[in-house]
Design an enzyme around this catalytic site. Structure first.
Site, mmCIF file in Angstrom:
data_model
loop_
_atom_site.group_PDB
_atom_site.id
_atom_site.type_symbol
_atom_site.label_atom_id
_atom_site.label_comp_id
_atom_site.label_asym_id
_atom_site.label_seq_id
_atom_site.Cartn_x
_atom_site.Cartn_y
_atom_site.Cartn_z
ATOM 1 N N TRP A 176 0.811 -1.217 0.000
ATOM 2 C CA TRP A 176 0.000 0.000 0.000
ATOM 3 C C TRP A 176 0.851 1.278 0.000
ATOM 4 C CZ3 TRP A 176 -0.763 -3.678 4.083
ATOM 5 C CH2 TRP A 176 -1.691 -4.674 3.756
ATOM 6 N N HIS A 177 1.997 1.235 -0.665
ATOM 7 C CA HIS A 177 2.875 2.405 -0.736
ATOM 8 C C HIS A 177 2.889 3.019 -2.137
ATOM 9 C CE1 HIS A 177 5.373 0.790 2.932
ATOM 10 N NE2 HIS A 177 4.146 1.160 3.247
ATOM 11 N N TYR A 178 1.766 2.957 -2.829
ATOM 12 C CA TYR A 178 1.725 3.511 -4.183
ATOM 13 C C TYR A 178 1.822 5.039 -4.123
ATOM 14 C CZ TYR A 178 -3.241 3.480 -2.823
ATOM 15 O OH TYR A 178 -4.432 3.630 -2.150
ATOM 16 N N HIS A 179 2.334 5.622 -5.193
ATOM 17 C CA HIS A 179 2.653 7.049 -5.201
ATOM 18 C C HIS A 179 2.743 7.538 -6.647
ATOM 19 C CE1 HIS A 179 6.295 4.573 -5.146
ATOM 20 N NE2 HIS A 179 6.827 5.486 -5.949
#
Length: 600
Positions: free
Chosen positions: A534-537
């Site tokens: 859940w570290h999308y950017h």
């Protein structure tokens, strides 16, 4: 000493001597105290939905009245990881309206308690704090839908970005450190290291991932223990708590306020249009003057989505959907990435204590190694659960991405899980993830409705370097699990490898590949078992969509302050830097308006 609580913050403590009180009067006393607390809570709520006197700035969106003709110095869209510290800071001197599409985190035990970590992520109801989505790659993911944003549903690990990251971002290092400390003083704690985390620490060092850097927030090569937003009782402290530092007289937060578009007045942003919990539409307008601003803090999906819905994006895509073009910018929604995660399950000889992320190994090869454990022996609601890597939350790691679905996750929980032996849940995971993936994707609108999730693509492992780093990460885990420290915990002497592999497949968890020296085999393992942490950017990247001060290119009085502006995710886990960014930009904006003497 005994206590009665309705909310964590509303407890009455009292003593009694059981032998000196008649049981009848004891029962009467308890009933009276419970009734008193319920009446107190009811009295604290007002007709506009204020939760409690402790949060006077919280209101339901339907309470907003255009008849008052109020205008605001700042309208912040999104009360999340960056939006909350940003709002708290700006409110010291100016009027601030925060529009949050989700509800409040307070009073929700699935948010507040670490042992219930997975429940928010398994809840697919329309009002849930977590909103699931599936990227076109087939990886099940989630975005937050609650005041406090991702800090309400994540694993809690707190660690800063590296000095080189800060320098590359063009940030003021002194102010960055002050902003980090501002966050840390309010919601960050040192963990009590769980046995599985201690084992990872020792295994990493034995496998050569050193030195040991102790307890530190800093991003240092080697092995370390980081901070956490869970306190010693396992109670979560979120970005929403940072609003307690606001000037309440200048702050209003509307819950269940879904912003549909930004309004422009012949060029500059003038306000936003939003709908409340009943679907009624409202206009929120900025004060006149060039320094009032709309600031988007809706995250890596929400911010590029809202820009496009408002007419800022690729002309061809917008015209296809009938959206009037305000600024033709082909970079909006592009350059997105998600740090790919692969994991290994290690069954243990006996149940181990629950833990989320506490220990991390930071390698020189662009790979981070972390761990989670022990969800099998918690309360009845989460018995037989794998925590971070649970199939129920979409981490279907032994099903190839193109075969994953929310229905498959639900089927697992409903049917397969019941047939598994207890040993399949007794153990922990070791995780490896890629730092700064070079594989890129983006989002595009499906239609012009804000409630329709955009199509999201991350293109995991499309760049060969990302795949090589995953191979290195899996081999590093192989070295860790072969150390003496893990040999003392695991059960390979009890089960054959074949039995463990079969158990793993049925439980949708992974054991380490048999032949880690076979590069092609490990590459396939990486592709087939990729999940998310859940570290999308990206999507509103600096110099592409916003300038160095996060002002949207081509339009005035509009900024983006969140992880959508990042070209790579900071540190091993981004929440510390996203919260810091909210505080940092709040101070920077105040100093622009008031001078360096701004009292923040």
């Amino acid at each position: 000493m005994h206590r009665i609580c309705i909310y964590r913050s509303d407890c009455i403590f009292f003593k009694w001597n059981r032998r000196s009180l008649n049981s009848f009067f004891m029962d009467l006393l308890i009933k009276f105290l419970c009734f008193f607390l319920i009446v107190l809570q009811t009295a604290q709520a007002d007709s506009c939905g204020n939760e409690k006197h402790s949060y006077p700035y919280l209101h339901e969106a339907s309470c907003f009245s255009q008849a008052k003709k109020e205008r605001f110095d700042y309208i912040i869209v999104g009360g999340g990881t960056a939006g909350c510290p940003l709002a708290a800071t700006l409110s010291q001197n100016y009027s601030v309206l925060v529009l949050e599409r989700g509800g409040s985190p307070y009073g929700n035990p699935n948010i507040s308690h670490m042992q219930n970590f997975h429940i928010c992520l398994t809840d697919t109801s329309p009002s849930a704090p977590s909103q699931p989505f599936i990227s076109t790659d087939g990886v099940i993911n989630a975005r937050a839908r609650v005041l406090g944003g991702g800090t309400c549903i994540n694993a809690g690990f707190y660690t800063r970005a590296s000095p080189s990251y800060v320098k590359a971002a063009g940030w003021d290092a002194k102010l960055v450190n002050e902003a980090y400390r501002w966050v840390e003083q309010r919601i960050v704690h040192w963990p009590e290291v769980a046995p599985w985390q201690a084992a990872l620490r020792d295994g990493l060092l034995e496998a050569g991932i050193g030195p040991f850097n102790g307890y530190t927030y800093d991003h240092l090569y080697g092995t370390k223990i980081g901070g956490t937003i869970f306190d010693k009782d396992g109670f979560r402290h979120t970005a929403a708590d940072l609003l307690a530092s606001a000037n309440y007289s200048n702050l209003r937060v509307l819950l269940h306020a879904t912003v549909e578009r930004i309004i422009f007045d012949g060029g500059p942003a003038a306000g936003v249009e939003f709908k409340d919990e009943s679907g009624k539409r409202h206009l929120a307008l900025l004060e006149d003057g060039s320094r009032s601003e709309v600031i988007l803090s809706v995250g890596a999906i929400g911010s590029p989505q809202l820009l496009q819905l408002s007419g800022i994006g690729p002309r061809k895509d917008l015209e296809k959907l009938g959206i009037p073009v305000v600024v033709d910018n082909p970079h909006v929604g592009k350059g997105m990435a998600d740090n790919p995660l692969n994991s290994i399950f290690m069954p243990t000889k006996k149940s181990i204590r629950q833990s989320l992320i506490q220990t991390v190994g930071i390698t020189h090869r662009g790979v981070f190694i972390e761990a989670s454990s022990g969800f099998s022996q918690s309360s009845d609601s989460i018995k037989c659960h794998h925590g971070v890597m649970s199939a129920e939350i979409g981490q279907l790691s032994t099903i190839p991405p193109n075969q994953r679905s929310l229905e498959a996750a639900q089927k697992y929980a409903r049917e397969i899980k019941k047939t598994l032996p207890r040993e399949a849940f007794r153990g922990g995971f070791i995780l490896e993830k890629i730092d700064g993936p070079l594989s890129r994707g983006g989002i595009h609108l499906v239609d012009g409705d804000v409630d329709t999730p955009p199509a999201v693509t991350f293109n995991y492992f499309s760049h060969p370097l990302d795949l090589r780093r995953c191979v290195y990460g899996i081999r590093s885990i192989g070295r860790v699990v072969r150390t003496k420290r893990f040999a003392d915990l695991t059960i390979e002497d009890t089960y054959t490898m074949e039995a463990l592999l079969n158990m793993s497949v049925r439980a949708n968890v992974n054991l380490i590949p048999k032949h880690t020296n076979d590069t092609a085999s490990v590459e396939q393992f990486c592709r087939d078992t990729v999940t998310t942490i859940w570290h999308y950017h990206g999507g509103c990247c600096v110099r592409k969509v916003v300038d160095g001060k996060y002002r949207v290119l081509g339009v005035h009085r509009l900024r983006v302050v969140d992880g959508s502006t990042f070209y790579r995710s900071p540190g091993t886990n981004p929440q510390a830097t996203v919260m810091m960014m909210g505080r940092y930009m709040g101070v920077k904006i105040l100093r622009e308006r008031l001078g360096r003497a701004a009292g923040v």
